[in-house]
Design a protein around this motif. Structure first.
Motif, mmCIF file in Angstrom:
data_model
loop_
_atom_site.group_PDB
_atom_site.id
_atom_site.type_symbol
_atom_site.label_atom_id
_atom_site.label_comp_id
_atom_site.label_asym_id
_atom_site.label_seq_id
_atom_site.Cartn_x
_atom_site.Cartn_y
_atom_site.Cartn_z
ATOM 1 N N PRO A 160 0.840 -1.205 0.000
ATOM 2 C CA PRO A 160 0.000 0.000 0.000
ATOM 3 C C PRO A 160 0.873 1.253 0.000
ATOM 4 O O PRO A 160 2.079 1.195 0.273
ATOM 5 N N LEU A 161 0.275 2.372 -0.291
ATOM 6 C CA LEU A 161 0.936 3.654 -0.046
ATOM 7 C C LEU A 161 0.952 3.869 1.460
ATOM 8 O O LEU A 161 -0.080 3.735 2.124
ATOM 9 N N ILE A 162 2.104 4.186 2.011
ATOM 10 C CA ILE A 162 2.247 4.440 3.446
ATOM 11 C C ILE A 162 2.357 5.942 3.662
ATOM 12 O O ILE A 162 3.213 6.605 3.058
ATOM 13 N N ILE A 163 1.497 6.494 4.508
ATOM 14 C CA ILE A 163 1.583 7.902 4.891
ATOM 15 C C ILE A 163 1.806 7.953 6.397
ATOM 16 O O ILE A 163 0.975 7.486 7.167
ATOM 17 N N GLN A 201 -0.426 12.175 -5.683
ATOM 18 C CA GLN A 201 -1.777 12.731 -5.813
ATOM 19 C C GLN A 201 -2.690 12.203 -4.712
ATOM 20 O O GLN A 201 -3.493 12.959 -4.155
ATOM 21 N N LEU A 202 -2.557 10.914 -4.400
ATOM 22 C CA LEU A 202 -3.380 10.325 -3.346
ATOM 23 C C LEU A 202 -3.047 10.938 -1.982
ATOM 24 O O LEU A 202 -3.937 11.290 -1.208
ATOM 25 N N ALA A 203 -1.759 11.052 -1.690
ATOM 26 C CA ALA A 203 -1.352 11.607 -0.400
ATOM 27 C C ALA A 203 -1.822 13.046 -0.249
ATOM 28 O O ALA A 203 -2.322 13.444 0.821
ATOM 29 N N GLU A 204 -1.694 13.812 -1.308
ATOM 30 C CA GLU A 204 -2.145 15.199 -1.256
ATOM 31 C C GLU A 204 -3.655 15.271 -1.074
ATOM 32 O O GLU A 204 -4.172 16.132 -0.352
ATOM 33 N N ARG A 205 -4.358 14.352 -1.695
ATOM 34 C CA ARG A 205 -5.817 14.309 -1.561
ATOM 35 C C ARG A 205 -6.222 14.051 -0.115
ATOM 36 O O ARG A 205 -7.166 14.655 0.403
ATOM 37 N N TRP A 249 4.227 20.295 -0.660
ATOM 38 C CA TRP A 249 5.311 19.327 -0.803
ATOM 39 C C TRP A 249 6.662 19.983 -0.583
ATOM 40 O O TRP A 249 6.890 21.122 -0.995
ATOM 41 N N VAL A 250 7.565 19.255 0.066
ATOM 42 C CA VAL A 250 8.972 19.653 0.131
ATOM 43 C C VAL A 250 9.777 18.536 -0.523
ATOM 44 O O VAL A 250 9.384 17.368 -0.481
#
Length: 280
Positions: A94-97, A148-152, A162-163
């Motif tokens: 998965p995408l990990i945040i 895009q998902l993380a920003e959403r 973003w940095v």
């Protein structure tokens, strides 16, 4: 919208920030059944279940279902939480945040077995009232679609910036992560001074908080910077000029810079201290 436009998002940890993010996603139309939350403290999950979200006390169950996993537990326990999940995460990818302060991408990746798409985020507490500000950094394995998902997810409760260097997350912490406390401290001081000048505590508080709100709204909507707004309300030889002169004599700008540098330095120290748990 189809469910394909709403990946399954799972929050490991159901505390205040996870609750804020889940609430923001729901407000933007994310289907409740596609939001999972896990927590060992079961009463923490009740309100989410009542809104139709999926809840569990089993982190592995959540990982098996999720396309996005948000790490929302305390930094001190992160290694102990993640290491048993490494095999599941490796299988699921998965995408990990991570919204945990002071934990580097390298540490998180090591605890999860390596090669993970990890976004490190630093939100702040105004996310609880949908006016947050977050800085995000993406590891090398993070794709454009992941970004895009993380920003959403993070923009569901406010601003997401973003940095491109992970070290700048410490600067984000100093500016916006810890920043609300600076403003609260100024509010405290203004309320106390108002009372000393003869106002009632209730009146001093109301005037201070409304002034803070108004100043922030002006700064957000103006076509000029805060420096110009300050000049516009500072008449020569007027009352505001006298107040600002006291700030200048106390070297207010340098004091703020020193405080924020101390905050950023502590963030870097925490990353080293907490990362040392990698191989326990």
């Amino acid at each position: 919208m189809s469910t394909q436009q709403f990946p399954v998002i799972g929050f490991i940890g159901a505390g205040n920030m996870a609750t804020a993010l889940a609430g923001g996603l729901l407000a933007q139309g994310w289907p409740a059944p596609r939001i999972w939350l896990s927590d060992q403290h079961l009463p923490q999950l009740q309100a989410h279940a009542e809104r139709g979200c999926r809840t569990t006390a089993d982190n592995a169950e959540l990982v098996a279902a999720a396309d996005i996993v948000v790490l929302a537990v305390k930094p001190q326990v992160m290694a102990a939480v993640l290491q048993p999940l490494a095999a599941s995460v490796q299988a699921r990818r998965p995408l990990i945040i991570s919204i945990a302060a002071g934990l580097s991408v390298a540490s998180l990746d090591a605890w999860l077995g390596g090669g993970q798409a990890i976004v490190r985020a630093m939100p702040n507490t105004p996310a609880l009232v949908q006016t947050g500000a977050a800085g995000l950094f993406a590891a090398d394995a993070v794709s454009h679609a992941h970004r895009q998902l993380a920003e959403r997810v993070l923009s569901a409760v406010g601003l997401a910036i973003w940095v491109e260097q992970e070290s700048l997350i410490d600067a984000v912490t100093a500016v916006s992560g810890s920043g609300p406390a600076y403003f609260f401290h100024l509010m405290e001081a203004m309320i106390a001074a108002g009372v000393q000048l003869g106002l009632g505590e209730r009146e001093a508080r109301a005037l201070t908080l409304q002034t803070a709100l108004g100043a922030a709204q002006m700064a957000i909507t103006a076509d000029v910077g805060p420096d110009e707004l300050r000049r516009r309300v500072t008449s020569p030889k007027g009352t505001t000029e006298q107040a600002l002169r006291v700030f200048q004599e106390a070297d207010f700008t340098t004091l703020v810079a020193r405080a924020m540098t101390a905050c950023a330095d502590r963030g870097a120290e925490l990353a080293q201290e907490l990362g040392a748990a990698r191989h326990f």
